[in-house]
Structure formats: structure tokens, C-alpha cells
Design an enzyme around this catalytic site. Structure first.
Site: not given
Ligand code: PEP
Ligand code: MG
Length: 576
Positions: A190, A336, A435, A458-459, A506
């Protein structure tokens, strides 16, 4: 001079005097019960008074146009009204004859422990803060205690506290607060929400702040670097000078970037990029629209599922998806489907504890097993697409089987809506996230069947390099500029374009200014990022020629060593 460190919750640099806020301990110890009937009545009365206060607070913050805080107080009202919590407290009094205070302490303690169990995630911490705020409010009513409030502060005050609960922040004398420092809380706490709303710097997770800082001491809070916040207590003149200079340069940069907000993201030689926002809730669009974005490239719907102990209904989801579409007036919204599991616990799903959650029961795997839940979400997303540019995207797709199975469920959902005669966009685009490394190798085949692909770096980075994205012990192995990651992205872009499909990124990489020229040069069509990254990314696009980005990409794709590759990207960036 003492220097403390913490996490940036809201960026900026603040110069001020400290007020250290130490809330009183409100406990049931020593309170005697006046008998079951009286205690039940006292509890009922405390609940009614708490509800009255919360609705007044909701109205107050609403009139101050603080949507997030209004949302927080509304959700606290639901905690107070929650039949099970109330029932459990009454049952406790009935069974043990304890005081209302003891019943509150016990039942709220149990809920607190349940959320602690769910893990150290920001979302759970926010729920814990709500529960604690409600507990304190009920205890104050029962004990007849009023707490020191923060409603009258000297100008240029930096509030320092072990933790700030929503009701503390709601009454705070906002005109005079120029910074906030708390010992607990995460980046979605918060404190962070309020600080961002007010546009003032804040740091959370600052160990020992309320002991190390005394009232009226001079404090400089430097939350200007995403790497971490620094707090200087009684700074020397050199530090004061250095930070004033830093602050001045920062202000100049902010005005430069603000002047670009309405500019189209087009390179000097005319190549257009699509910039979109990653959001978790309709409210996240506040910052996105401030930064001139008109599309959502990733709506992480799991946050809707984390909010409550029950699965969100079709209507609740429809309302959230529709709210986003309405606010974008015609812009693309990529919804998603649920990405449960991994680091995202969903209370209503009771997912198993796993040794390797990121390699386990996650995302599409969970949705495909819970067909009704999956179809409910798909119907809500389809309905939201009526008259809007909604697109549906499946996470964690390994290859054609996953895609085809998910698509078959979508077909069923369409059929059900057609039977109900509920409208949706028949030509809605459906895509997949890339991913998982297997999807990179199957990108050609996937591209032939899907409408678009979005690369979740990211993944993808964690799976390609076998380095858990949450594990600091292997963070040195988590290298987004590893040649394998860059080549994988290139391979996916080529596959998508061969089939005439668009491709986005993304993951966090899309919001890293340093990565933009190479992503653009490899042909990525869309970049979707956290709204706060938009100004810097737009600035890079406006200043980078597409032809140069293309030669950078060609060059980088030949580099075999990670350090060399990163150095080349940095060298090129510095040149721009
Ligand atoms: C990713 O894996 O890059 C992604 C955008 O999904 P999240 O970070 O929600 O796993
Ligand atoms: Mg992901």
C-alpha cells in the site's frame, strides 16, 4: 552520517525531516471476558462501527480521486463483512467464552498464517496488510483506543515507519509528505501504491529504519535507481550536494521524456513500433495512459484469481476485461489466460507443493485440467471482444499439442456463447506465448496455425539457461543477453514473419532501454512492458535509426560470448 538500503517502491529523490511513526501494540492480553452474550454483542458493535469508518474512508479517498485506495478500503469492507470470518469469531466466543478481543486476535491470526503460508509474494503481503489493518481497527474499537494519526505534518516530512497500513496512509497529511520509508512491504504494498499515486519517492524493506532514524533528523531518500534505494541520515555536505545535482538532472530528464509522451514510436528513418503495456488489473492503466500508451500486450489475468478465496465468476472476469477495453477505446488488449503455479499461488485452486514449481503444474497445464474454469475464462474474454480488439493468448505452450488442445476448448466456449446468443468478435486473434525452449524449435509449425506470438523472455531465459528466475544463487547465470536467448528470439521472429504473423516481446527485456535496438533490429513488431518503462523505451526508439538497429542485430547474432555480446550492445547504446 548513517546509510541504509532498501527496495525502491516509488522512484525519485526526497530531501526532508523524519517523522518516525510507531503504532501502538493492540493486543488482547489482560482483557477479561464479560460473558458470551456481552462479548458477542461487543464484537457485533465493533464490526458495525468499523464498517461505518471504512465506508467513510472509501468515500473520502474516492473524492480525492484515489482509485487504488478506494479499492483497498472496499476490499477491507469485504473482510469485515465476510460471513466466515465473522462466524468463526462468534463461534470462538461461543465455544470458549473468551473476550471479543481474544476472538479477533485468534481468527485474524489464523488468516494471517494462511497467507504467510502462500509465500512471500507481494500480493500475499498486501492481503496480510489488509487483514492487519482490519484487525487493528476492530481492536481499537474494542479497546477504546485512539492512535496517533499522521494528519498534521510539518512541510517536507519523510515518514518512517515499521509498516504503513492503508488507513495510516489515507489520513496522512499528503500536502506535506515528501517521502516514505518502511521496514516491511513490497513493491506492490500500500505504501508503494500511495507513493506512486502521489508521485513521491518511497523505499520499502529498509531494515532497521525506525531504530536508526530519529524524529527531526535530516534524511535524504534516494529511490532514483532501480537497483535499490539508499537512505542517508544526517548527510554530510558532499552527499547533500551530490544528490541535489542528481535530482536536478533527473528532473530535466523527466521533462524531456514527458514532452515525448504523445509522439508516435517511430524511428528517425520511419520504422514504426507498437508499444503496449503489461497490466494485472484495470487500474494499472492509469500509469499507462499517462505515458501515452493505447494498447495492452499482456493482461496477466492471474491477479483476478489471486484476489479471492473463490474462483472469479464469468461476470467478474467479464467486467474486468471489459473495463480495460473501455478505457482503451478501441486499442488492442491481449488477454493471457490464467498463468497459475510457479511463483503465483491461487488460493482457490490449492495447487500441490512441488519440488520444482517452475517445471511443474503451471499455466496452461492447470487450465487444461480444469476445463470448466478454463472455459469460464474464455467465455468472459470472448464476450469482452464484442466490438473491441481483444486477443486471447495461451501461456506456457510447449508445442502443437498444447496449442491445439487449448484451441479446442476455445472452440467449445465459442459454441456455448453462440448457443446463448451472446455476441463476440468472430475474427478475434488467438496467439501463444513463446516462453518454453521447445516452442522456439516448433516456432515454424506454431506460426502456421496461430495468429500471433509473444515472446516471454522472463521464462524463456530461465528455461534456456536452467537458471531459476527467483533464485539469487544462480542470478549470475540468468543472462538475458546470452547468445542463446538472442538467437532464440531471432528464430521466433523469423518463423512468425515467414508466415505473415506479428510477433511481440512481453517479458522484462521489452522494457529495458538497452535491449530495444537489438530487439527492433531483429524485427520484433511489438514491445509490451510495465507502464513505467514506456517513456525511456519510446525515447530510445525515437533516437535509433532502424537501419542501424538492423546492422547491430546482424552483428550481435554472430557473437558467441555473453560478455562480448553485452559489451557490444552497451557500446552501441552509448554511441546513440
Ligand atoms: C514471461 O515469462 O516473460 C512473461 C511475460 O510471463 P510471466 O512473467 O508472467 O511469467
Ligand atoms: Mg511467463
Amino acid at each position: 552520517m548513517v546509510t541504509l538500503r532498501g527496495t525502491v517502491a516509488s522512484p525519485g529523490i526526497a530531501f526532508g525531516q523524519a517523522v518516525v511513526y510507531l503504532p501502538r501494540d493492540l493486543s488482547a492480553t489482560g482483557v477479561k471476558s464479560r460473558g458470551k452474550d456481552q462479548e458477542t454483542a461487543r464484537l457485533g458493535e465493533a464490526i458495525e462501527r468499523a464498517l461505518g469508518e471504512l465506508s467513510a474512508l472509501t468515500e473520502k479517498v474516492k473524492s480525492e480521486a484515489s482509485v487504488e485506495l478506494a479499492h483497498i478500503f472496499r476490499s477491507q469492507q469485504t473482510i469485515v463483512e465476510d460471513d466466515s470470518i465473522r462466524g468463526e469469531m462468534n463461534a470462538e466466543i461461543a465455544a470458549t467464552g473468551c473476550s471479543a478481543e481474544a476472538a479477533v486476535e485468534k481468527i485474524f491470526g489464523q488468516y494471517h498464517a494462511m497467507f504467510e503460508e502462500l509465500g512471500e509474494k507481494d500480493y500475499n503481503r498486501a492481503r496480510i496488510a489488509d487483514l492487519e489493518d482490519v484487525r487493528r481497527r476492530l481492536m481499537r474499537k474494542l479497546l477504546g483506543v485512539e492512535e496517533v494519526d499522521l494528519s498534521h505534518l510539518e512541510p517536507a516530512t519523510i515518514v518512517v515507519a515499521p509498516d504503513l497500513l492503508p488507513s495510516d496512509t489515507a489520513v496522512m497529511d499528503r500536502a506535506n509528505v515528501c517521502g516514505m520509508i518502511t521496514e516491511t512491504g513490497g513493491i506492490t504494498s500500500h505504501t508503494a501504491i500511495l507513493a506512486k499515486t502521489l508521485g513521491i519517492p518511497a523505499a520499502v524493506s529498509v531494515a532497521g529504519a525506525s531504530q536508526q532514524i530519529a524524529v527531526h533528523e535530516e534524511v535524504i531518500l534516494d529511490s532514483s535507481s532501480p537497483e535499490g534505494a539508499r537512505i542517508y541520515v544526517n548527510p554530510d555536505s558532499q552527499t547533500r550536494y551530490r544528490l541535489s545535482e542528481l535530482s536536478r538532472r533527473r528532473e530535466e530528464r523527466i521533462s524531456l521524456l514527458a514532452a515525448e509522451t504523445r509522439k508516435e514510436p517511430v524511428t528517425p528513418d520511419g520504422h514504426r513500433m507498437i508499444l503496449s503495456a503489461n497490466i494485472g488489473a484495470p487500474e494499472d492503466l492509469d500509469t499507462a495512459s499517462e505515458h501515452g500508451v493505447t494498447s495492452v500486450g499482456l493482461f496477466r489475468t492471474e491477479f483476478l484469481f489471486m484476489k479471492s478465496a473463490r474462483l472469479p465468476t464469468e461476470e467478474v472476469q467479464y467486467d474486468a476485461y471489459r473495463a480495460v477495453c473501455n478505457r482503451l477505446s478501441g486499442g488492442m488488449v491481449v488477454i493471457r489466460t490464467l498463468d497459475a503455479g510457479g511463483d503465483k499461488a491461487i488460493p482457490s485452486l490449492a495447487l500441490p507443493r512441488e519440488a520444482n514449481p517452475f517445471l511443474g503444474y503451471r499455466a496452461l497445464r492447470v487450465s487444461l485440467d480444469n476445463r470448466e474454469m478454463f472455459k469460464t475464462q474464455l467465455r468472459a474474454a470472448l464476450r469482452a471482444s464484442a466490438g473491441a480488439d481483444v486477443r486471447i493468448m495461451f501461456p506456457m505452450v510447449c508445442g502443437l499439442e498444447d496449442w491445439r488442445r487449448a484451441h479446442a476448448v476455445l472452440e467449445e466456449a465459442r459454441g456455448e456463447l453462440a448457443e446463448r446468443r451472446q455476441p463476440f468478435n468472430e475474427r478475434l486473434q488467438v496467439g501463444v506465448m513463446v516462453e518454453i525452449p521447445s516452442a522456439v524449435f516448433m516456432a515454424d509449425e506454431l506460426a502456421a496455425e496461430v495468429d500471433f506470438m509473444s515472446i516471454g523472455t522472463n521464462d524463456l531465459t530461465q528455461y534456456l539457461l536452467a537458471a531459476d528466475r527467483m533464485n539469487e544463487h544462480v542470478s549470475a547465470y540468468y543472462r538475458p543477453f546470452h547468445p542463446a536467448v538472442i538467437r532464440a528470439i531471432h528464430r521466433v521472429v523469423e518463423a512468425a514473419h515467414r508466415r505473415g504473423k506479428w510477433v511481440g516481446v512481453c517479458g522484462e527485456l521489452a522494457g529495458m532501454p538497452l535491449a530495444i535496438p537489438v530487439l527492433m533490429g531483429m524485427g520484433v513488431d511489438e514491445l509490451s512492458m510495465s507502464p513505467r518503462s514506456l517513456p525511456e523505451v519510446r525515447h530510445v526508439i525515437l533516437g535509433t535509426k532502424y537501419s542501424q538497429a538492423q546492422s547491430l542485430a546482424q552483428n550481435v547474432l554472430t557473437i558467441k560470448d555473453t560478455d562480448a555480446l553485452e559489451a557490444e550492445i552497451r557500446r552501441n547504446f552509448a554511441k546513440e
